[in-house]
Design a protein around this motif. Structure first.
Motif, PDB file in Angstrom:
ATOM      1  N   GLY A 114       0.838  -1.203   0.015  1.00 30.13           N
ATOM      2  CA  GLY A 114      -0.086   0.111   0.077  1.00 30.13           C
ATOM      3  C   GLY A 114       0.915   1.227  -0.125  1.00 30.13           C
ATOM      4  O   GLY A 114       2.127   1.216  -0.124  1.00 30.13           O
ATOM      5  N   LYS A 115       0.188   2.314   0.183  1.00 28.56           N
ATOM      6  CA  LYS A 115       0.915   3.869   0.284  1.00 28.56           C
ATOM      7  C   LYS A 115       1.269   4.119   1.749  1.00 28.56           C
ATOM      8  O   LYS A 115       0.333   3.906   2.522  1.00 28.56           O
ATOM      9  N   SER A 116       2.578   4.627   1.983  1.00 30.55           N
ATOM     10  CA  SER A 116       2.857   5.151   3.354  1.00 30.55           C
ATOM     11  C   SER A 116       3.642   6.432   2.755  1.00 30.55           C
ATOM     12  O   SER A 116       4.441   6.492   2.103  1.00 30.55           O
ATOM     13  N   LYS A 117       2.585   7.389   3.252  1.00 31.36           N
ATOM     14  CA  LYS A 117       3.127   8.937   3.093  1.00 31.36           C
ATOM     15  C   LYS A 117       3.460   8.808   1.506  1.00 31.36           C
ATOM     16  O   LYS A 117       4.274   9.797   1.050  1.00 31.36           O
ATOM     17  N   GLY A 118       2.631   8.601   0.954  1.00 32.00           N
ATOM     18  CA  GLY A 118       2.427   8.832  -0.548  1.00 32.00           C
ATOM     19  C   GLY A 118       3.140   7.803  -1.251  1.00 32.00           C
ATOM     20  O   GLY A 118       3.312   7.734  -2.694  1.00 32.00           O
ATOM     21  N   LYS A 119       4.047   6.747  -0.801  1.00 33.49           N
ATOM     22  CA  LYS A 119       4.829   5.976  -1.458  1.00 33.49           C
ATOM     23  C   LYS A 119       4.810   4.633  -1.257  1.00 33.49           C
ATOM     24  O   LYS A 119       4.227   4.312  -0.082  1.00 33.49           O
ATOM     25  N   ASN A 120       4.840   3.861  -2.322  1.00 31.58           N
ATOM     26  CA  ASN A 120       4.704   2.219  -2.310  1.00 31.58           C
ATOM     27  C   ASN A 120       5.444   1.719  -1.137  1.00 31.58           C
ATOM     28  O   ASN A 120       6.800   1.957  -1.218  1.00 31.58           O
ATOM     29  N   LEU A 121       4.692   0.712  -0.616  1.00 31.94           N
ATOM     30  CA  LEU A 121       5.652  -0.128   0.442  1.00 31.94           C
ATOM     31  C   LEU A 121       5.064  -1.478   0.672  1.00 31.94           C
ATOM     32  O   LEU A 121       3.862  -1.403   0.826  1.00 31.94           O
ATOM     33  N   VAL A 122       5.991  -2.466   0.566  1.00 29.61           N
ATOM     34  CA  VAL A 122       5.632  -3.734   1.066  1.00 29.61           C
ATOM     35  C   VAL A 122       5.944  -3.886   2.550  1.00 29.61           C
ATOM     36  O   VAL A 122       7.219  -3.812   2.887  1.00 29.61           O
ATOM     37  N   VAL A 123       5.014  -4.575   3.067  1.00 29.64           N
ATOM     38  CA  VAL A 123       5.005  -4.703   4.715  1.00 29.64           C
ATOM     39  C   VAL A 123       4.651  -6.245   5.136  1.00 29.64           C
ATOM     40  O   VAL A 123       3.685  -6.617   4.483  1.00 29.64           O
ATOM     41  N   ALA A 124       5.616  -7.038   5.727  1.00 31.74           N
ATOM     42  CA  ALA A 124       5.429  -8.263   6.132  1.00 31.74           C
ATOM     43  C   ALA A 124       5.473  -7.748   7.528  1.00 31.74           C
ATOM     44  O   ALA A 124       6.320  -7.591   8.111  1.00 31.74           O
ATOM     45  N   CYS A 125       4.169  -8.204   8.448  1.00 33.42           N
ATOM     46  CA  CYS A 125       4.205  -8.185   9.860  1.00 33.42           C
ATOM     47  C   CYS A 125       3.955  -9.478  10.579  1.00 33.42           C
ATOM     48  O   CYS A 125       2.683 -10.128  10.087  1.00 33.42           O
ATOM     49  N   MET A 126       4.562  -9.992  11.452  1.00 41.57           N
ATOM     50  CA  MET A 126       4.228 -11.118  12.182  1.00 41.57           C
ATOM     51  C   MET A 126       3.347 -10.880  13.382  1.00 41.57           C
ATOM     52  O   MET A 126       3.150  -9.940  14.069  1.00 41.57           O
ATOM     53  N   ASP A 127       2.240 -11.777  13.642  1.00 42.97           N
ATOM     54  CA  ASP A 127       1.297 -11.909  15.007  1.00 42.97           C
ATOM     55  C   ASP A 127       1.720 -12.849  15.811  1.00 42.97           C
ATOM     56  O   ASP A 127       1.479 -13.901  15.687  1.00 42.97           O
ATOM     57  N   PHE A 128       2.195 -12.303  16.908  1.00 41.06           N
ATOM     58  CA  PHE A 128       2.706 -13.207  18.209  1.00 41.06           C
ATOM     59  C   PHE A 128       1.273 -14.021  18.658  1.00 41.06           C
ATOM     60  O   PHE A 128       1.395 -14.859  19.245  1.00 41.06           O
ATOM     61  N   SER A 129       0.261 -13.755  18.566  1.00 49.23           N
ATOM     62  CA  SER A 129      -0.672 -14.277  18.898  1.00 49.23           C
ATOM     63  C   SER A 129      -1.284 -15.465  18.319  1.00 49.23           C
ATOM     64  O   SER A 129      -1.940 -16.331  18.804  1.00 49.23           O
TER      65      SER A 129
END
Length: 285
Positions: A114-129
């Motif tokens: 998605g966009k982060s401050k107008g710039k494209n960004l790929v994010v991978a986020c882990m879920d400890f739950s």
């Protein structure tokens, strides 16, 4: 003994009509500070009195990082199998089923673009739950595919780690993900695409031994536990007393394992300022 009997009836609410205080209205930090859950959310899930960073998952990090919380989730339907037919006190398939029902997640990582401050960004986020954020074959595969997406679209990659380490129920299949994700990050580097690693509480085991410490820039959250083996294991192995702040973000920063520590409210700005610098773009206000 009539002195304790009520002469007049007071509140007459029946037991069936009585209601408990709704859960989740308040949060108590480890230091004993109490804050309203609504206020906590507005403060990026950081206790305002003691600055304690509460553990959060991909849902909250995506809200923080993506503009207007708009993003496209990548490969959302990948789920773990049980090729080893593993069973200890409980069957692995049952653990997976319970974790999915409890968390609403398919596995211990979500990936999105998605966009982060107008710039494209790929994010991978882990879920400890989800089974302690353990790294199984699906976690490795989703991270690898997210990196492939970054390479294909030439988009910077951000990894948010929060894990107890390798998933023992998948044995060697889990350990293979260390090499797999590290190889993919090497391809990302060859393509000259920035990789930012954010280590949150806790980042341990095989996660630390692979992608969590391979960032072009490694960031930590305040007070996060970051290390390979736990403090008790290290102490038993070395036979030495450990410093009070051993394996905290602050300790690792002092010893050169992290580039900086950022408060969660500044995370989006810090990530984008770094990307502006490395991509030779003008700093955004």
């Amino acid at each position: 003994m009539a002195w304790f009997k009520r002469k007049e009836k007071g509140i007459q609410t029946s037991t069936e009509e009585k209601k408990d205080t709704p859960k989740g209205l308040w949060y108590k930090s480890p230091t004993g500070k109490i804050v309203e859950s609504e206020e906590l959310a507005k403060n990026f899930y950081v206790s305002p009195e003691d600055d304690y960073h509460v553990r959060i998952g991909s849902k909250e990090y995506f809200e923080i990082l993506f503009d207007d919380n708009k993003f496209k989730e990548l490969h959302p339907n990948l789920t773990s199998k049980d090729p080893l037919r593993f069973e200890d006190t409980k069957k692995y398939v049952d653990r997976l089923k319970d974790a999915k029902a409890k968390t609403g997640l398919k596995d211990a990582v979500r990936t999105a673009v998605g966009k982060s401050k107008g710039k494209n960004l790929v994010v991978a986020c882990m879920d400890f739950s989800f089974i302690g954020g353990s790294m199984g074959s699906v976690v490795g595969e989703k991270i690898a595919r997210a990196i492939d997406h970054s390479i294909e679209k030439k988009i910077p990659f951000l990894m948010i780690s929060k894990s107890g380490g390798a998933r023992m129920m998948e044995a060697a299949l889990s350990l293979m993900q260390l090499a797999k994700t590290s190889a993919k990050l090497a391809q990302l580097a060859e393509a000259n695409i920035p990789y930012i690693s954010l280590c949150t509480d806790p980042t341990t085991g095989g996660t630390t031994a692979s992608y969590a410490m391979l960032g072009d820039i490694n960031i930590g959250e305040p007070g996060a536990l970051i290390g390979f083996a736990g403090p008790r294991v290290v102490k038993d192995t070395t036979g030495k007393d450990l410093p009070e702040d051993f394996q905290t973000s602050e300790f690792l920063l002092e010893h050169g394992f992290l580039d900086f520590i950022t408060h969660r409210r500044d995370l989006k700005d810090k990530v984008n300022h770094y990307l502006d610098l490395i991509l030779n773009q003008r700093l955004r206000a």
